[in-house]
Design a protein around this motif. Structure first.
Motif, PDB file in Angstrom:
ATOM      1  N   TYR A 197       8.720  16.132 -41.687  1.00 14.75           N
ATOM      2  CA  TYR A 197       9.492  15.146 -40.937  1.00 14.75           C
ATOM      3  C   TYR A 197       8.756  14.698 -39.679  1.00 14.75           C
ATOM      4  O   TYR A 197       9.361  14.083 -38.794  1.00 14.75           O
ATOM      5  CB  TYR A 197      10.857  15.738 -40.577  1.00 14.75           C
ATOM      6  CG  TYR A 197      11.654  16.140 -41.804  1.00 14.75           C
ATOM      7  CD1 TYR A 197      12.275  15.174 -42.581  1.00 14.75           C
ATOM      8  CD2 TYR A 197      11.742  17.465 -42.200  1.00 14.75           C
ATOM      9  CE1 TYR A 197      12.983  15.530 -43.718  1.00 14.75           C
ATOM     10  CE2 TYR A 197      12.448  17.837 -43.337  1.00 14.75           C
ATOM     11  CZ  TYR A 197      13.060  16.865 -44.099  1.00 14.75           C
ATOM     12  OH  TYR A 197      13.746  17.212 -45.228  1.00 14.75           O
ATOM     13  N   HIS A 198       7.432  15.017 -39.605  1.00 13.58           N
ATOM     14  CA  HIS A 198       6.577  14.566 -38.499  1.00 13.58           C
ATOM     15  C   HIS A 198       7.119  15.039 -37.141  1.00 13.58           C
ATOM     16  O   HIS A 198       7.119  14.286 -36.151  1.00 13.58           O
ATOM     17  CB  HIS A 198       6.428  13.041 -38.508  1.00 13.58           C
ATOM     18  CG  HIS A 198       6.035  12.492 -39.846  1.00 13.58           C
ATOM     19  ND1 HIS A 198       4.774  12.675 -40.379  1.00 13.58           N
ATOM     20  CD2 HIS A 198       6.747  11.786 -40.770  1.00 13.58           C
ATOM     21  CE1 HIS A 198       4.712  12.095 -41.569  1.00 13.58           C
ATOM     22  NE2 HIS A 198       5.904  11.559 -41.841  1.00 13.58           N
ATOM     23  N   LEU A 199       7.554  16.286 -37.121  1.00 11.23           N
ATOM     24  CA  LEU A 199       8.065  16.881 -35.893  1.00 11.23           C
ATOM     25  C   LEU A 199       7.010  17.810 -35.301  1.00 11.23           C
ATOM     26  O   LEU A 199       6.487  18.691 -35.991  1.00 11.23           O
ATOM     27  CB  LEU A 199       9.341  17.672 -36.166  1.00 11.23           C
ATOM     28  CG  LEU A 199      10.597  16.868 -36.532  1.00 11.23           C
ATOM     29  CD1 LEU A 199      11.693  17.795 -37.040  1.00 11.23           C
ATOM     30  CD2 LEU A 199      11.097  16.077 -35.330  1.00 11.23           C
ATOM     31  N   ASP A 200       6.694  17.614 -34.015  1.00  7.95           N
ATOM     32  CA  ASP A 200       5.824  18.545 -33.320  1.00  7.95           C
ATOM     33  C   ASP A 200       6.623  19.787 -32.931  1.00  7.95           C
ATOM     34  O   ASP A 200       7.798  19.692 -32.563  1.00  7.95           O
ATOM     35  CB  ASP A 200       5.245  17.904 -32.056  1.00  7.95           C
ATOM     36  CG  ASP A 200       4.271  16.786 -32.393  1.00  7.95           C
ATOM     37  OD1 ASP A 200       3.806  16.743 -33.548  1.00  7.95           O
ATOM     38  OD2 ASP A 200       3.999  15.960 -31.502  1.00  7.95           O
ATOM     39  N   ALA A 237      15.689  17.175 -40.929  1.00  5.64           N
ATOM     40  CA  ALA A 237      15.870  15.765 -41.272  1.00  5.64           C
ATOM     41  C   ALA A 237      16.856  15.094 -40.324  1.00  5.64           C
ATOM     42  O   ALA A 237      16.670  13.951 -39.910  1.00  5.64           O
ATOM     43  CB  ALA A 237      16.351  15.646 -42.722  1.00  5.64           C
ATOM     44  N   LEU A 238      17.918  15.827 -39.957  1.00  7.79           N
ATOM     45  CA  LEU A 238      18.908  15.301 -39.008  1.00  7.79           C
ATOM     46  C   LEU A 238      18.283  15.098 -37.636  1.00  7.79           C
ATOM     47  O   LEU A 238      18.452  14.039 -37.009  1.00  7.79           O
ATOM     48  CB  LEU A 238      20.086  16.266 -38.922  1.00  7.79           C
ATOM     49  CG  LEU A 238      21.172  15.948 -37.891  1.00  7.79           C
ATOM     50  CD1 LEU A 238      21.904  14.661 -38.241  1.00  7.79           C
ATOM     51  CD2 LEU A 238      22.173  17.108 -37.785  1.00  7.79           C
ATOM     52  N   LEU A 239      17.545  16.098 -37.156  1.00  7.88           N
ATOM     53  CA  LEU A 239      16.964  16.021 -35.814  1.00  7.88           C
ATOM     54  C   LEU A 239      15.871  14.955 -35.733  1.00  7.88           C
ATOM     55  O   LEU A 239      15.674  14.338 -34.670  1.00  7.88           O
ATOM     56  CB  LEU A 239      16.400  17.382 -35.408  1.00  7.88           C
ATOM     57  CG  LEU A 239      17.423  18.512 -35.274  1.00  7.88           C
ATOM     58  CD1 LEU A 239      16.735  19.809 -34.869  1.00  7.88           C
ATOM     59  CD2 LEU A 239      18.507  18.150 -34.260  1.00  7.88           C
ATOM     60  N   ALA A 240      15.166  14.747 -36.819  1.00  8.95           N
ATOM     61  CA  ALA A 240      14.080  13.756 -36.814  1.00  8.95           C
ATOM     62  C   ALA A 240      14.589  12.346 -36.535  1.00  8.95           C
ATOM     63  O   ALA A 240      13.807  11.472 -36.132  1.00  8.95           O
ATOM     64  CB  ALA A 240      13.336  13.802 -38.148  1.00  8.95           C
ATOM     65  N   LYS A 241      15.854  12.102 -36.730  1.00 10.04           N
ATOM     66  CA  LYS A 241      16.436  10.797 -36.420  1.00 10.04           C
ATOM     67  C   LYS A 241      16.600  10.598 -34.919  1.00 10.04           C
ATOM     68  O   LYS A 241      16.813   9.459 -34.468  1.00 10.04           O
ATOM     69  CB  LYS A 241      17.794  10.654 -37.098  1.00 10.04           C
ATOM     70  CG  LYS A 241      17.750  10.723 -38.617  1.00 10.04           C
ATOM     71  CD  LYS A 241      19.163  10.686 -39.194  1.00 10.04           C
ATOM     72  CE  LYS A 241      19.142  10.826 -40.703  1.00 10.04           C
ATOM     73  NZ  LYS A 241      20.518  10.846 -41.281  1.00 10.04           N
ATOM     74  N   HIS A 242      16.525  11.704 -34.154  1.00 13.89           N
ATOM     75  CA  HIS A 242      16.824  11.619 -32.729  1.00 13.89           C
ATOM     76  C   HIS A 242      15.673  12.076 -31.833  1.00 13.89           C
ATOM     77  O   HIS A 242      15.737  11.875 -30.626  1.00 13.89           O
ATOM     78  CB  HIS A 242      18.060  12.472 -32.414  1.00 13.89           C
ATOM     79  CG  HIS A 242      19.292  12.052 -33.165  1.00 13.89           C
ATOM     80  ND1 HIS A 242      20.119  11.048 -32.743  1.00 13.89           N
ATOM     81  CD2 HIS A 242      19.812  12.506 -34.344  1.00 13.89           C
ATOM     82  CE1 HIS A 242      21.115  10.904 -33.612  1.00 13.89           C
ATOM     83  NE2 HIS A 242      20.953  11.775 -34.591  1.00 13.89           N
ATOM     84  N   THR A 243      14.652  12.725 -32.393  1.00 12.94           N
ATOM     85  CA  THR A 243      13.562  13.249 -31.583  1.00 12.94           C
ATOM     86  C   THR A 243      12.312  13.400 -32.435  1.00 12.94           C
ATOM     87  O   THR A 243      12.369  13.302 -33.669  1.00 12.94           O
ATOM     88  CB  THR A 243      13.951  14.602 -30.969  1.00 12.94           C
ATOM     89  OG1 THR A 243      12.943  15.002 -30.026  1.00 12.94           O
ATOM     90  CG2 THR A 243      14.086  15.681 -32.030  1.00 12.94           C
ATOM     91  N   HIS A 244      11.173  13.661 -31.755  1.00 12.93           N
ATOM     92  CA  HIS A 244       9.942  13.944 -32.494  1.00 12.93           C
ATOM     93  C   HIS A 244       9.410  15.339 -32.163  1.00 12.93           C
ATOM     94  O   HIS A 244       8.332  15.707 -32.604  1.00 12.93           O
ATOM     95  CB  HIS A 244       8.873  12.893 -32.144  1.00 12.93           C
ATOM     96  CG  HIS A 244       8.475  12.904 -30.691  1.00 12.93           C
ATOM     97  ND1 HIS A 244       9.234  12.312 -29.703  1.00 12.93           N
ATOM     98  CD2 HIS A 244       7.398  13.452 -30.063  1.00 12.93           C
ATOM     99  CE1 HIS A 244       8.647  12.483 -28.525  1.00 12.93           C
ATOM    100  NE2 HIS A 244       7.543  13.181 -28.715  1.00 12.93           N
ATOM    101  N   ARG A 245      10.218  16.139 -31.388  1.00  7.29           N
ATOM    102  CA  ARG A 245       9.745  17.466 -30.998  1.00  7.29           C
ATOM    103  C   ARG A 245      10.893  18.474 -31.076  1.00  7.29           C
ATOM    104  O   ARG A 245      12.039  18.150 -30.756  1.00  7.29           O
ATOM    105  CB  ARG A 245       9.197  17.461 -29.571  1.00  7.29           C
ATOM    106  CG  ARG A 245       8.043  16.508 -29.334  1.00  7.29           C
ATOM    107  CD  ARG A 245       7.376  16.759 -27.999  1.00  7.29           C
ATOM    108  NE  ARG A 245       8.300  16.786 -26.870  1.00  7.29           N
ATOM    109  CZ  ARG A 245       7.929  17.019 -25.616  1.00  7.29           C
ATOM    110  NH1 ARG A 245       6.657  17.286 -25.349  1.00  7.29           N
ATOM    111  NH2 ARG A 245       8.814  17.020 -24.644  1.00  7.29           N
TER     112      ARG A 245
END
Length: 895
Positions: free
Chosen positions: A108-111, A81-89
């Protein structure tokens, strides 16, 4: 009756207070300015967009795959959740180890760039490959996969075997497949490129030793090189970043500011060039320190507590908390600085400023030492070292301040408050009766005879000489002395005691009982001292003051000029009497010595005579007389000259005895020194801290043994023992250099010898470090030891091997330290600044032991000149030497 004028002291007192306060505030302000200058903000281009991708390991602060402690799904979910604010991968290195990440990433829609961790464990490799294939087939958010990470770099398998694994995965899934290696591996194995769908390269300029300012250009250069070699393959930068902490590697320095600058510049460059990349890495992973060294723990953009380590916009600061640290150190030092500047207003302004700067430096180091560990992920071993070394650092700072006080007072006093010179002799009928006591044991008869002849020529009417020979077995040694005393007349009396207890103190107590009842003063002299004829006449006048119990003159030596060893020991002795005794005399706290000293008889007998429980009965007597309320007088005038120790063994034995005796006194009179009582604060200060430099020698021996053990651990078990942090190294190095600086400057200002003699005196002093350390530790552990006389005549020691006999332990320590330095150089080289600092410290620790070897060799190959031997055996009288304050100040000014 005329008018009277009363001078009001209040304006003077007020001006002193104002000056003291201004000085303290000035130094505190300079302290704040230095903190600010050390952490000036750096302007760098800001970043406002999203990061293309992060390499991600999910372990929390105290988790580690090495210990089998893994994060929970809730912890991983919070990270994503934290990383999704800054990247998508995100990129993960093992879906076998983190099987839930692809599922949680979808939320979190992260590839996901999924990996299989391959190494030398064939069975585990099979599990990794099967898990990677299964996960890639199952989860649509896995867009690409990596088969292995730096496998060829670690030499974990052959290129052929790795390519077989890659082909197997490519055949089983539809996602693009690659493997991750540094740029040089891709250049070395072009056939590997044919087996991957895209190239995954790691561009980490830090590990190439590139300075941060050149790092972006270096990374782009490597990238373009690969693009030229393989123009038809897409290149993914699988890792790029910079560490925020750890060891310097060649020219690459890890720091928070360097990481921030590198990443902000890289993010802008990558966006402009449309580069495909993953930042190394998302979150700090402290567990990696135990695998690949300290720096591996600090590559994250977020720290292990999941806090952003630096802002992406605005100026960059290495330490954003520096204002609080500067304020804390300033407040910690402010009251001590004000007190010193007020209390010692009699010092010149430069001296007060220098000492206030030392106080502020000490306060700053304390604040830094307390706060800097929290910038690291310290292991249990690191914390253990910190707990041990932090008190040692406080001790080092205390020693530095104590030495600094002496340095400042000696160099920048306006005048000595307690200066004593030679007096006009009393008329013979007013001279107090003096009983001179000479205790000897197994001394060369001709040497003692020279001393007795000089006493016979004293320009004084009322005195006697008692020669107390205790426990000398050979009649050919003591019988000639008995005969010589009879020859010199009735004022010379000889006593042979065998057996007799109590060492020198026992002999002196016997002499006290045999003293002429008329005697008011007891004078004590060593058996090798030839005195000036005015020794008594120029000094006994001080005893007209009933408060004075001791008159002490400096120890000095003769016949040393053409013997290299005796010369270096002479100047080593001389420093204390030119520097330390003046410093202590200001507060009536001198060290009484067992030669060239006079004591009021009623005070000596009234306080119990000479103490036989310590082998430093002279220093103990001086302390006891001060405790009884008496004053002491130090007259810095050479009134007698003795003979230096004959060889290095004797030199060491003498200093060991002094150190052991000092500890006996410290233990026996501890309550006097730590509790308020008859002793003044200044006297308690000097008798508590005067031996701190010797405690530094004792600590040096312990630290050297610890350093050797730690070095062996780093060389033999590097996964357990890492390079010590600069936190531990910089204060120690600073102490070495500061102490050396203080000593050299004081010697050049106060001791009338040239640079060569100053250097040789320093070698002699450092060469005694191990003997002093042994004396300190033995004195703390044991109650008593034998009194070993200091040999004054040369003893045969065989060849070169015999020369090193007295320094066997120092030789072994020197060899061990040299081998440790060689081992560090071969294993660590110059890649890490901590490694270089550690080798410097090992070298500094070796200096006292090497100095002992030099001293022993100088002693072995030095010979007394025949003319000097003849002079030593004659009844020569020392020439008067000018040691007035004016003469010493003139030399100080010239220096």
């Amino acid at each position: 009756m005329g008018p009277s004028f009363v001078i009001d002291a209040r304006p003077r007192r007020a001006s002193v207070i104002v000056v003291a306060l201004l000085l303290a505030l000035l130094v505190a302000a300079l302290n704040f300015a230095l903190w600010a200058a050390a952490d000036r903000p750096t302007s760098v281009v800001s970043w406002n967009g999203q990061v293309d991708g992060f390499a991600y390991s999910p372990f929390q602060r105290y988790q580690s795959p090495l210990a089998g402690t893994f994060p929970t799904d809730q912890q991983v979910s919070a990270d994503l959740a934290l990383l999704a604010k800054h990247t998508h991968r995100i990129r993960v290195y093992s879906v076998l180890q983190y099987p839930e990440i692809p599922r949680l990433a979808m939320k979190y829609h992260l590839d996901v760039l999924a990996g299989a961790w391959l190494d030398r464990r064939t069975d585990n490799n099979e599990k990794e490959i099967n898990a990677l294939i299964a996960q890639a087939r199952r989860w649509p958010d896995i867009k690409r996969v990596e088969v292995g990470n730096e496998v060829l770099l670690r030499h974990d398998m052959s290129p052929e075997k790795l390519m077989a694994y890659i082909d197997r995965v490519r055949a089983a899934i539809h996602q693009p497949v690659s493997t991750a290696e540094p740029w040089d591996i891709w250049e070395k194995y072009p056939e590997l490129v044919k087996h991957v769908d895209f190239i995954t390269v790691h561009l980490l300029p830090y590990w190439d030793g590139v300075p941060r300012k050149d790092a972006i250009g270096d990374a782009l250069l490597r990238y373009e090189r690969l693009h030229q070699l393989y123009p038809n393959k897409h290149i993914l930068i699988g890792e790029i970043g910079w560490p925020s902490n750890g060891n310097r590697y060649e020219f690459a320095k890890p720091s928070l500011a360097n990481e921030a600058i590198f990443l902000r510049e890289w993010l802008n460059v990558a966006r402009a060039r449309h580069l495909d990349y993953y930042i190394m890495e998302a979150i700090d992973q402290p567990w990696k320190e135990h695998v690949s060294g300290r720096v591996e723990a600090y590559w994250g953009v977020f720290n292990a507590d999941r806090q952003l380590k630096f802002p992406m916009t605005g100026p960059v600061l290495e330490d954003p908390t520096w204002p609080w640290k500067a304020l804390a150190s300033g407040l910690l030092a402010l009251i001590p600085m004000f007190w010193f500047a007020w209390k010692f207003a009699r010092f010149k302004l430069a001296g007060r400023f220098v000492y206030l700067a030392l106080i502020q430096l000490a306060a700053g180091l304390i604040v830094w030492s307390v706060t800097v560990p929290f910038q690291f992920y310290l292991s249990v071993v690191d914390w253990a070292m910190l707990i041990v070394l932090f008190p040692a650092q406080l001790a080092i700072l205390a020693i530095l301040l104590i030495n600094g006080f002496e340095f400042v007072e000696v160099l920048w006093h306006r005048k000595w408050l307690r200066h004593f010179g030679l007096l006009k002799p009393d008329p013979p009928e007013q001279q107090p009766f003096v009983s001179i006591h000479l205790a000897c044991y197994n001394e060369p008869p001709e040497m003692v005879a020279a001393t007795l002849d000089s006493l016979a020529r004293l320009d004084y009417r009322n005195y006697e000489v008692l020669v107390i020979d205790n426990n000398t077995k050979r009649e050919e040694i003591w019988k000639p002395l008995q005969a010589h005393c009879e020859k010199l007349g009735e004022r010379f009396r000889f006593f042979h005691l065998d057996p007799w207890p109590g060492f020198k103190a026992g002999a002196l107590n016997y002499g006290l009982k045999q003293t002429d009842p008329r005697a008011d003063i007891i004078a004590v002299i060593d058996s090798d001292y030839v005195v000036r004829k005015d020794w008594l006449s120029a000094l006994t006048g001080y005893f007209h003051d009933r408060n004075i119990a001791v008159v002490q003159c400096p120890q000095a030596n003769r016949d040393y000029q053409r013997n290299a060893f005796r010369r270096m020991t002479n100047w080593e002795f001389d420093g204390f009497f030119r520097i330390g005794m003046h410093h202590r005399n200001e507060r009536n706290a001198i060290i009484q010595h067992g030669t060239m000293t006079m004591v009021r008889r009623v005070a000596l007998e009234g306080t119990g005579g000479w103490s036989e429980w310590t082998i430093c009965e002279d220093a103990e007597l001086g302390l006891r007389l001060m405790h009884a309320g008496y004053q002491t007088v130090y007259v810095d005038e050479v009134m007698g000259e003795g003979v230096t120790p004959a060889d290095f063994r004797a030199f060491k034995t003498q200093r060991y005895r002094w150190a052991f005796g000092a500890m006996q006194i410290l233990k026996g009179r501890w309550n006097w020194m730590v509790h308020k009582g008859p002793l003044s604060a200044g006297q308690r200060f000097h008798f508590l801290t005067g031996w701190f430099s010797w405690f530094a020698d004792a600590l040096h021996m312990v630290f050297t043994l610890m350093a050797l053990g730690w070095t062996a651990g780093m060389l033999l078990a590097p996964t357990i023992f890492s390079l010590p942090m600069r936190l531990f190294l910089i204060p120690v190095m600073g102490f070495f250099f500061a102490k050396a600086l203080f000593g050299i400057v004081l010697y050049r200002a106060r001791v009338p010898c040239g640079w060569r003699d100053t250097l040789m005196a320093a070698i002699a002093s450092m060469g005694l470090s191990h003997a002093i350390a042994r004396g300190i530790w033995m004195g703390l552990i044991k109650q008593k030891t034998a009194f070993v006389r200091t040999a004054k005549s040369r003893r045969m020691s065989g060849g070169a091997a015999g020369a090193l006999g007295p320094v066997r332990e120092e030789l072994l320590m020197s060899i061990a330290l040299v081998l440790a330095i060689i081992g560090m150089a071969l294993d660590y080289g110059t890649h890490y600044i901590e490694g270089e600092l550690w080798m410097v410290i090992l070298g500094a620790q070796a200096v006292p032991y090497l100095s002992a070897l030099v001293g022993a060799l100088v002693a072995h190959y030095s010979h007394d000149h025949p003319d000097e031997i003849a002079v030593a055996q004659s009844a020569s009288t020392p020439a008067a030497e000018t040691r007035t304050p004016e003469a010493v100040e003139a030399r100080s000014a010239a220096t």
